[in-house]
Scaffold this active site. Structure first.
Site, PDB file in Angstrom:
ATOM      1  N   LEU A 331       6.297 -24.416  81.419  1.00 15.24           N
ATOM      2  CA  LEU A 331       6.260 -22.953  81.439  1.00 15.24           C
ATOM      3  C   LEU A 331       6.534 -22.387  80.052  1.00 15.24           C
ATOM      4  CD1 LEU A 331       6.043 -20.354  83.150  1.00 15.24           C
ATOM      5  CD2 LEU A 331       8.518 -20.507  83.510  1.00 15.24           C
ATOM      6  N   LYS A 421     -10.136 -32.522  98.637  1.00 16.89           N
ATOM      7  CA  LYS A 421      -9.380 -33.421  99.518  1.00 16.89           C
ATOM      8  C   LYS A 421      -8.956 -32.732 100.809  1.00 16.89           C
ATOM      9  CE  LYS A 421      -7.783 -36.360  95.747  1.00 16.89           C
ATOM     10  NZ  LYS A 421      -8.720 -35.765  94.778  1.00 16.89           N
ATOM     11  N   VAL A 459     -10.534 -32.524  88.140  1.00 16.01           N
ATOM     12  CA  VAL A 459     -10.825 -31.980  86.819  1.00 16.01           C
ATOM     13  C   VAL A 459     -10.412 -32.994  85.765  1.00 16.01           C
ATOM     14  CG1 VAL A 459     -10.779 -29.530  87.366  1.00 16.01           C
ATOM     15  CG2 VAL A 459      -8.643 -30.704  86.933  1.00 16.01           C
ATOM     16  N   THR A 483      -9.245 -48.735  92.058  1.00 16.18           N
ATOM     17  CA  THR A 483      -8.867 -49.155  93.410  1.00 16.18           C
ATOM     18  C   THR A 483     -10.019 -49.797  94.179  1.00 16.18           C
ATOM     19  OG1 THR A 483      -9.353 -46.950  94.285  1.00 16.18           O
ATOM     20  CG2 THR A 483      -7.098 -47.376  93.554  1.00 16.18           C
TER      21      THR A 483
END
Length: 629
Positions: A331, A421, A459, A483
């Site tokens: 931040l 997702k 992204v 994977t």
């Protein structure tokens, strides 16, 4: 004499050389006119007049050349415009000489024709000797021993035969002599094959890249084409990556102009270069109309998407931007960046947790945001699979808190950043985001606030994404872990995704889930292979890809649309809208009550959360076992 010695005396040598050029010019023209003027002069008067003209010309030329700052030029960097100017100034100087001879000296036989011819010849001589000097300097004839030499020059192939290649070749010859041996140039315009750019021959088109690299043992390739569409750029770079050469590219023209020279703009090839998507066209006026003069709140402002949202929002001049994040370091970084770039804008950084409703109410009451971008979320699939209650607390109830605050404090538009997702989710993270979509669609039916969601895939370069992981693994010498060999994902750059988010919300009326066109899905195995090759390694020789097996909650293919949804077009060819689902806030409250009861029970397990999620999100199911090969 060495070049540094010549440079030291150039202010004396160049005027002297120009004076000699003037004498030689007059001599040559007189020979053309009288055949042998100086050897057998026809009259003493003619000879005297000529000598006066020469002296006068030397004075006039010196004045004109110094006023036009010709002696401030560095010869090795002169171009065609400089050479034309030398001839023009020579002609002007000669005409001035004629004018002085006739008006002031009142010579008996002043010859404008003679002086005009002399001016052209003198200009040609000056250009000729400067070209010779430039050729000598560029080819290091005079400068032997100054530039570094190396027995291990890198053999270089240049892609593109335009102005950029010309400038880069000049830079290499001037500043990096001895480091590179330029073998040739590749250019798709076959009519140019055989021609040269800055002394380097064009030797073929894109089809010759691989054989040239193999036959000539090319070490590096410089891709110098700036004005090229992404499809052709992708195709050419893929050919380059099939070679053993390390590839560097010139970025966009916008990036180049911030650099000191083209050579310093060269960078390593990034995955973005290989996506092959055309730049996104936006209706910036509509975005500006939406944001200009508004108070905008961004949650997750320090994250990858949140911080880019802040950057692009600031371009449209909000009245105030409120940056909200639970992680103070990120931040602080985005606050500092924005205040540096936009010192006159009202920028507020708030450390807060979206799980704490009372804290959120205080913030909404104080700042009265008109637009809320909700990018804060737990998004890491395996971590949320192992910590499912945290996904519920943060993603679901955090969103629920923000939705209610937005309704209570009169927010005009609320935008949820969702994910692919959430479509037919096979993991807790995706299912939690689908439940968030359901919350905002249900709330929109009963609130004056317009609630929308924007759904997109992975992204490139975001925190926790696969590309930074691959780069770290490559930097440590491998192996690169994947994977499953067939696993695919949609990819988009962060600025591209955020730009489409801003465009999408200009079409919002409330209740929509916007779906972004992510292009073609990319095989993660191919992505890893490309990154290895971009880093200068050969798969199977220098580095390996290790197949580790599917992770908990992971599926082979991501989707952007559920079976029960129908896509509607918008005015933008990369943005679509899903059909709104039929459920109410009472339905959502009943589902959330089930999770509230779960969270009260300290003995809640992952299985309890999964069973409840299946009851609340009908499209959620656990993934099938998939062989890793």
């Amino acid at each position: 004499m060495r070049v540094d010695s010549i440079a030291k005396y150039r202010n004396y040598l160049l005027p002297l050389a120009d004076a000699i050029s003037i004498v030689l010019g007059y001599y040559l023209v007189s020979v053309l006119i009288t055949d042998s003027f100086f050897m057998e002069p026809t009259s003493v008067v003619t000879r005297n007049e000529l000598l006066i003209s020469i002296v006068l010309a030397i004075i006039v030329f010196q004045i004109i050349f110094r006023l036009s700052k010709r002696y401030s030029n560095i010869i090795r960097y002169e171009n065609n415009q400089d050479y034309i100017l030398y001839i023009v100034l020579s002609v002007i100087s000669s005409l001035i000489v004629s004018l002085i001879e006739e008006v002031i000296l009142k010579m008996v036989n002043p010859s404008i024709k003679l002086n005009l011819m002399v001016g052209i010849v003198i200009g040609a001589i000056m250009v000729a000797y400067r070209l010779i000097i430039r050729y000598v300097l560029l080819n290091d004839v005079v400068n032997k021993g100054i530039m570094p030499t190396s027995k291990n020059k890198k053999r270089l192939l240049i892609i593109g035969g335009g102005y950029s290649a010309n400038d880069i070749i000049k830079t290499l010859n001037h500043s990096l002599k001895g480091k590179y041996e330029i073998i040739g140039i590749i250019d798709d315009n076959r009519k140019r094959i055989g021609y040269s750019v800055a002394g380097v021959k064009i030797i073929g088109d894109r089809n010759d890249i691989i054989p040239v690299c193999e036959n000539e043992n090319i070490d590096e390739i410089f891709f110098t084409i700036v004005n090229i569409d992404n499809k052709n750029k992708k195709e050419i770079l893929e050919l380059c990556n099939k070679t053993d050469a390390k590839v560097k590219v010139l970025p966009s023209l916008k990036e180049i102009i911030t650099k000191e020279n083209l050579f310093s703009s060269l960078r390593d090839v990034e995955i973005e270069d290989l996506l092959g998507r055309d730049p996104i066209e936006l209706d910036n006026q509509n975005i500006k109309n939406l944001i200009n003069g508004k108070v905008v709140l961004v949650t997750g402002a320090g994250g990858s998407i949140g911080s880019e949202l802040c950057r692009q929002i600031m371009l449209h001049n909000p009245k105030q931007i409120v940056l909200l994040d639970n992680y103070e370091n990120s931040l602080y970084d985005i606050e500092l960046e924005l205040k540096t770039l936009h010192p006159n804008n009202d920028i507020r950084a708030i450390v807060a947790n979206i799980r704490e409703n009372e804290r959120l109410e205080t913030i909404f009451e104080r700042y009265s945001p008109e637009i809320v971008f909700h990018a804060a979320a737990h998004k890491h699939v395996p971590l949320m699979e192992n910590n499912p209650t945290e996904a519920i607390k943060n993603n679901v109830f955090g969103t629920y808190n923000l939705v209610n605050c937005s309704d209570k404090y009169g927010v005009k538009r609320f935008i949820l950043i969702s994910t692919d997702k959430a479509v037919n989710p096979t993991n807790i993270m995706g299912a939690s985001k689908r439940l968030c979509e359901m919350v905002i669609q249900a709330k929109d039916k009963e609130s004056s606030t317009e609630y929308v969601a924007v759904r997109f895939g992975n992204v490139l370069g975001s925190n926790g994404s696969v590309v930074p992981l691959f780069k770290r693994q490559i930097a440590h010498g491998g192996p690169v872990t994947v994977t499953h060999k067939e696993i695919t994902r949609f990819f988009m750059t962060i600025p591209e995704a955020v730009a489409l988010v801003l465009q999408a919300i200009t079409y919002a009326e409330g209740g929509e889930i916007f779906v972004l066109d992510m292009g073609e899905p990319v095989k993660i195995y191919d992505l890893a292979k490309s990154l290895i090759e971009l880093s200068g390694y050969t798969l199977g020789e220098d580095m390996e890809i290790e197949i580790t097996g599917m992770r908990p909650g992971e599926k082979l293919y991501e989707e952007l649309l559920m079976n029960e949804e129908n896509l509607q077009k918008t005015n933008h060819d990369k943005i679509f809208i899903t059909e709104s689902m039929d459920f109410t806030m009472d339905d959502i409250e009943a589902k959330l009550d089930m999770f509230r009861e779960l969270l009260k029970d300290e003995g809640t397990t992952k299985e309890h959360v999964k069973e409840t999620m299946k009851a609340c999100v009908p499209t959620y199911k656990e993934p099938e076992e998939v062989n890793g090969e």
